[in-house]
Design a protein around this motif. Structure first.
Motif, short mmCIF file in Angstrom:
data_model
loop_
_atom_site.label_atom_id
_atom_site.label_comp_id
_atom_site.label_asym_id
_atom_site.label_seq_id
_atom_site.Cartn_x
_atom_site.Cartn_y
_atom_site.Cartn_z
N PRO A 34 -29.57 65.83 10.79
CA PRO A 34 -29.99 67.22 10.98
C PRO A 34 -29.76 68.03 9.70
N SER A 35 -30.53 69.06 9.52
CA SER A 35 -30.39 69.93 8.36
C SER A 35 -28.96 70.46 8.27
N ALA A 36 -28.41 70.47 7.07
CA ALA A 36 -27.07 70.99 6.77
C ALA A 36 -25.93 70.12 7.31
N ALA A 37 -26.23 68.96 7.85
CA ALA A 37 -25.16 68.07 8.34
C ALA A 37 -24.47 67.39 7.17
N TYR A 38 -23.20 67.09 7.36
CA TYR A 38 -22.46 66.27 6.41
C TYR A 38 -22.71 64.82 6.81
N ILE A 39 -23.02 63.98 5.84
CA ILE A 39 -23.26 62.56 6.11
C ILE A 39 -21.94 61.81 6.05
N HIS A 40 -21.60 61.18 7.16
CA HIS A 40 -20.38 60.37 7.26
C HIS A 40 -20.58 59.12 6.43
N LEU A 41 -19.70 58.90 5.46
CA LEU A 41 -19.86 57.72 4.62
C LEU A 41 -19.21 56.51 5.30
N THR A 42 -18.08 56.10 4.83
CA THR A 42 -17.45 54.87 5.33
C THR A 42 -16.41 55.17 6.40
N ASN A 43 -16.04 54.12 7.14
CA ASN A 43 -15.09 54.29 8.23
C ASN A 43 -14.00 53.22 8.18
N GLU A 44 -12.76 53.68 7.99
CA GLU A 44 -11.56 52.84 8.05
C GLU A 44 -11.62 51.61 7.14
N ILE A 45 -12.13 51.82 5.94
CA ILE A 45 -12.09 50.77 4.93
C ILE A 45 -10.82 50.97 4.12
N ASN A 46 -10.12 49.89 3.84
CA ASN A 46 -8.86 50.00 3.11
C ASN A 46 -9.09 50.53 1.70
N PRO A 47 -8.21 51.41 1.25
CA PRO A 47 -8.33 51.94 -0.11
C PRO A 47 -8.36 50.82 -1.14
N SER A 48 -9.28 50.93 -2.10
CA SER A 48 -9.43 49.92 -3.15
C SER A 48 -10.29 50.49 -4.27
N ALA A 49 -10.27 49.82 -5.40
CA ALA A 49 -11.15 50.22 -6.50
C ALA A 49 -12.61 50.11 -6.08
N ALA A 50 -12.92 49.11 -5.27
CA ALA A 50 -14.31 48.95 -4.80
C ALA A 50 -14.74 50.13 -3.94
N LEU A 51 -13.84 50.62 -3.09
CA LEU A 51 -14.17 51.78 -2.26
C LEU A 51 -14.35 53.02 -3.12
N VAL A 52 -13.51 53.18 -4.14
CA VAL A 52 -13.67 54.31 -5.06
C VAL A 52 -15.05 54.26 -5.71
N GLU A 53 -15.41 53.10 -6.25
CA GLU A 53 -16.69 52.95 -6.94
C GLU A 53 -17.86 53.23 -6.00
N TRP A 54 -17.82 52.65 -4.80
CA TRP A 54 -18.89 52.83 -3.82
C TRP A 54 -19.02 54.31 -3.46
N THR A 55 -17.89 54.96 -3.21
CA THR A 55 -17.89 56.36 -2.79
C THR A 55 -18.42 57.27 -3.89
N ILE A 56 -18.04 57.01 -5.13
CA ILE A 56 -18.53 57.81 -6.24
C ILE A 56 -20.05 57.68 -6.36
N LYS A 57 -20.57 56.48 -6.20
CA LYS A 57 -22.03 56.28 -6.24
C LYS A 57 -22.71 57.02 -5.09
N ALA A 58 -22.11 56.98 -3.91
CA ALA A 58 -22.67 57.68 -2.75
C ALA A 58 -22.65 59.20 -2.96
N ILE A 59 -21.56 59.72 -3.48
CA ILE A 59 -21.46 61.17 -3.72
C ILE A 59 -22.46 61.60 -4.78
N THR A 60 -22.60 60.81 -5.82
CA THR A 60 -23.57 61.12 -6.87
C THR A 60 -24.99 61.17 -6.30
N ALA A 61 -25.31 60.22 -5.44
CA ALA A 61 -26.62 60.23 -4.77
C ALA A 61 -26.78 61.47 -3.90
N ALA A 62 -25.73 61.82 -3.17
CA ALA A 62 -25.79 63.02 -2.32
C ALA A 62 -26.01 64.27 -3.17
#
Length: 140
Positions: A34-62
């Motif tokens: 829906p318009s103006a909704a926040y997009i839920h990214l990942t759920n209960e993934i353990n903190p890691s460098a891979a999660l940081v990298e994935w999240t940064i790419k997702a935020i950049t796309a957003a």
């Protein structure tokens, strides 16, 4: 009356792995959300460098698409060091006006560990959302 203060968080499965391309992940959900909704990214993934990298790419796309995300949604009882590991993604999210999702489950015994994200939240500010919250018999 609540509409101006309500934030919808749009979640679509799957989101419990880093298998999806983060740019495609955000783009697909942005088209469906829906318009103006926040997009839920990942759920209960353990903190890691891979999660940081994935999240940064997702935020950049957003940011490029002009949509907001609710990043991380880490499981309860992540310690301060785990939250600090996620700091690059958190800083980027906060600077772009995105939300940080946290989970809190309280059992009356181990509740102290559910709040280790609070010092970081107080330090960096921004919007932090409990995307899961509950009282349970045992965190174990």
């Amino acid at each position: 009356m609540l509409a101006p203060q309500t934030r919808v968080i749009y979640r679509a499965l799957p989101d419990e792995s880093l298998d999806a391309d983060p740019v495609a992940f955000v783009r697909t959900r942005a088209e469906a959300a829906p318009s103006a909704a926040y997009i839920h990214l990942t759920n209960e993934i353990n903190p890691s460098a891979a999660l940081v990298e994935w999240t940064i790419k997702a935020i950049t796309a957003a940011n490029q698409l002009g949509v907001k995300v609710c990043a991380l949604n880490l499981a309860t009882h992540k310690n301060a060091a785990q939250w600090d590991l996620m700091r690059p993604a958190i800083d980027l999210a906060i600077s772009g006006g995105h939300a940080i999702g946290v989970h809190v489950y309280l059992d009356g015994v181990t509740d102290g560990g559910a709040w280790d994200w609070l010092p970081l939240m107080r330090e960096v500010g921004g919007l932090w959302v409990c995307t899961e919250f509950g009282y349970i018999r045992s965190i174990r």
